[in-house]
Design a protein around this motif. Structure first.
Motif, PDB file in Angstrom:
ATOM      1  N   ALA A 197       0.837  -1.209   0.000  1.00 59.79           N
ATOM      2  CA  ALA A 197       0.000   0.000   0.000  1.00 59.79           C
ATOM      3  C   ALA A 197       0.869   1.257   0.000  1.00 59.79           C
ATOM      4  O   ALA A 197       0.540   2.252  -0.664  1.00 59.79           O
ATOM      5  N   TYR A 198       1.996   1.214   0.725  1.00 58.92           N
ATOM      6  CA  TYR A 198       2.854   2.392   0.801  1.00 58.92           C
ATOM      7  C   TYR A 198       3.542   2.656  -0.539  1.00 58.92           C
ATOM      8  O   TYR A 198       3.695   3.810  -0.960  1.00 58.92           O
ATOM      9  N   ALA A 199       3.926   1.605  -1.246  1.00 61.09           N
ATOM     10  CA  ALA A 199       4.497   1.781  -2.590  1.00 61.09           C
ATOM     11  C   ALA A 199       3.461   2.405  -3.522  1.00 61.09           C
ATOM     12  O   ALA A 199       3.783   3.283  -4.338  1.00 61.09           O
ATOM     13  N   LEU A 200       2.201   1.978  -3.408  1.00 63.60           N
ATOM     14  CA  LEU A 200       1.119   2.566  -4.204  1.00 63.60           C
ATOM     15  C   LEU A 200       0.927   4.036  -3.831  1.00 63.60           C
ATOM     16  O   LEU A 200       0.648   4.876  -4.698  1.00 63.60           O
ATOM     17  N   TYR A 201       1.071   4.366  -2.576  1.00 59.92           N
ATOM     18  CA  TYR A 201       0.984   5.745  -2.084  1.00 59.92           C
ATOM     19  C   TYR A 201       1.995   6.641  -2.803  1.00 59.92           C
ATOM     20  O   TYR A 201       1.666   7.734  -3.272  1.00 59.92           O
ATOM     21  N   PHE A 202       3.235   6.173  -2.936  1.00 56.14           N
ATOM     22  CA  PHE A 202       4.257   6.928  -3.661  1.00 56.14           C
ATOM     23  C   PHE A 202       3.874   7.094  -5.132  1.00 56.14           C
ATOM     24  O   PHE A 202       4.041   8.165  -5.716  1.00 56.14           O
ATOM     25  N   GLN A 203       3.396   6.019  -5.741  1.00 55.99           N
ATOM     26  CA  GLN A 203       2.997   6.093  -7.146  1.00 55.99           C
ATOM     27  C   GLN A 203       1.897   7.133  -7.351  1.00 55.99           C
ATOM     28  O   GLN A 203       1.963   7.960  -8.273  1.00 55.99           O
ATOM     29  N   LYS A 204       0.894   7.099  -6.495  1.00 59.29           N
ATOM     30  CA  LYS A 204      -0.223   8.034  -6.622  1.00 59.29           C
ATOM     31  C   LYS A 204       0.231   9.476  -6.400  1.00 59.29           C
ATOM     32  O   LYS A 204      -0.289  10.411  -7.036  1.00 59.29           O
ATOM     33  N   TYR A 205       1.187   9.667  -5.511  1.00 55.05           N
ATOM     34  CA  TYR A 205       1.739  11.007  -5.305  1.00 55.05           C
ATOM     35  C   TYR A 205       2.363  11.537  -6.590  1.00 55.05           C
ATOM     36  O   TYR A 205       2.081  12.666  -7.019  1.00 55.05           O
ATOM     37  N   VAL A 206       3.195  10.736  -7.230  1.00 52.47           N
ATOM     38  CA  VAL A 206       3.858  11.157  -8.466  1.00 52.47           C
ATOM     39  C   VAL A 206       2.818  11.468  -9.539  1.00 52.47           C
ATOM     40  O   VAL A 206       2.865  12.521 -10.197  1.00 52.47           O
ATOM     41  N   GLU A 207       1.863  10.581  -9.710  1.00 52.52           N
ATOM     42  CA  GLU A 207       0.847  10.751 -10.756  1.00 52.52           C
ATOM     43  C   GLU A 207      -0.054  11.954 -10.485  1.00 52.52           C
ATOM     44  O   GLU A 207      -0.383  12.706 -11.408  1.00 52.52           O
TER      45      GLU A 207
END
Length: 466
Positions: A197-207
């Motif tokens: 979930a935390y890796a997805l959090y980083f991805q969503k931040y960038v996007e």
């Protein structure tokens, strides 16, 4: 006959014009522009003329542009909520003046800046980009909070420099991802569901930021993993960071945001831990995780690992991620401390150097009571602002040394400090200072040209050699 005389006259005029042009070119080439700053004055300009020499002389400073070191990729500072709030006390015209001083080519020309992902210690209060407990799919991820303070701050900078690049780092994950369920202190839960979930959090931040026109080019997974203070923070061991990057963040970024870099940062230090052995060696030494990482970001006492990182992993870039912030004195003593930090990192092949707060109000106070320095102070009572000495020390590097410049060899006699760079357009930039209590006269040589320069006590210089 008349036509012949007219033609001859025209040829003479062309010859004279060409001669004058060539003389002017030689004159321009034979000049060096000097910029200097000290307690008494800032950004004084003067022009000196080079003299040609047919033989090697005993110059005090000898620049050899053929011998190159690291590429300089960018300079910048950090966008924080308290900075933007301070700016709101000023008129729009004064706000633009400040942003121009920081981001234009006639100012600090910042091109590569940091932002927090969620709250830093210079946020107005504590938050993350998803405070919904157990939302592993990130359905409630949002940058709505950032739209009020961080996003307009960054967009104001982009209006001045449309090519601005931004990178982010969290001071803390969402509290529900931590063992103590708090923004402050505590450790990340090493639960696969949490880490995914935390890796997805980083991805969503960038996007999310890219969708709003902000060029997020990199992330650092944790601000100061060895520091667990009262403000937003989170502890990570080197092994846990390695697991997170290798098994979760790296693969996700490679698949979904492959053009966004991952850095090992921001590494700090403490008395009990050898940060090189704890973080750098096990992570960069493992090809399966190192392949995802561009370089290492260091700040504060993390600098003790810089030289070993350079030596053992020369293929990884070095970034100074946060200059030491001092105690709110905003004086010339601190300006020289910043200047010397920049020299130290650049001599050790740093490709980036970032300031901390660019703008604060007159208190300079963090959310937990630490008064810190800033480049520009806003007087919220009188609705004015002040340019602090740190600004001038930084600008002597950042205005002239452009992205993609190369640091070049600069042989200097004892007692004189200098660095030299070659810009992509071929210009040479020489940065030097006299921190002694007396004047010094120096001779500078570049190729077969030399110039004499008087260095005043307590003064920083930039020499632009075209």
């Amino acid at each position: 006959m008349i036509k012949s005389i007219s033609s001859k006259s025209m040829n003479i005029k062309k010859t004279v014009a060409l001669t004058v042009y060539l003389m002017l070119c030689n004159y321009l080439i034979a000049q060096v522009n000097i910029f200097s700053s000290n307690k008494e004055y800032q950004w004084k300009t003067e022009t000196l003329e080079w003299s040609n020499t047919k033989k090697q002389i005993e110059a005090d400073i000898i620049v050899n542009e053929e011998n190159t070191y690291q590429t300089i990729d960018g300079w910048g500072g950090c966008f924080n909520e308290r900075g933007w709030k301070a700016l709101q006390y000023l008129t729009g015209e004064k706000q633009k003046e400040i942003m121009t001083k920081l981001f234009s080519d006639n100012g600090c020309a910042f091109s590569y800046c940091r932002m927090p992902i969620g709250a830093s210690d210079y946020a107005l209060d504590y938050y993350s980009l998803n405070d919904t407990h157990g939302d592993y799919k990130m359905n409630h991820f949002s940058i709505d909070r950032d739209r009020k303070y961080l996003f307009p701050y960054i967009k104001a900078a982009i209006q001045i420099n449309p090519e601005l690049k931004v990178w982010g780092s969290p001071w803390t994950p969402p509290a529900w991802m931590k063992e103590n369920n708090s923004y402050n202190k505590g450790l990340i839960k090493m639960d696969p569901q949490i880490l995914e979930a935390y890796a997805l959090y980083f991805q969503k931040y960038v996007e999310a930021y890219r969708n709003e026109g902000v060029n997020i080019v990199a992330v650092h997974p944790q601000n100061e993993p060895l520091h667990l203070p009262a403000f937003p923070s989170c502890g990570w061991s080197g092994q846990n960071l390695k697991t997170f990057i290798k098994d979760y963040l790296g693969p996700r970024f490679k698949k979904h945001v492959p053009n966004c870099e991952i850095w090992l940062g921001t590494i700090n230090g403490n008395k009990e831990t050898d940060e090189f052995s704890e973080y750098i060696q096990p992570i960069f030494g493992d090809p399966e995780v190192a392949k995802y990482i561009t370089g290492a970001g260091f700040q504060w006492d993390g600098d003790s690992a810089v030289e070993r990182t350079n030596k053992e992993f020369p293929n990884k870039k070095i970034m100074q991620t946060e200059t030491k912030c001092g105690w709110g004195t905003n004086d010339w003593k601190y300006a020289f401390e910043t200047y010397n930090q920049m020299v130290w990192y650049l001599e050790r092949n740093a490709s980036y150097y970032l300031q901390w707060n660019m703008v604060l109000n007159e208190t300079g106070m963090s959310s937990w009571g630490w008064k810190q320095n800033t480049m520009i102070t806003v007087d919220t009572f009188n609705k004015t602002y002040q340019i602090n000495p740190q600004y001038w020390a930084v600008r002597h590097f950042t205005q002239f040394v452009k992205p993609q410049a190369k640091r070049v060899s600069c042989k200097t006699k004892d007692g004189i400090q200098s660095l030299a760079f070659k810009n992509p357009n071929g210009n040479i930039v020489l940065i030097l200072s006299n921190q002694s209590n007396k004047e010094q006269n120096v001779t500078i040589q570049v190729k077969k040209k030399c110039v004499n320069l008087k260095l005043l006590s307590g003064t920083i210089y930039s020499a632009l050699i075209k």
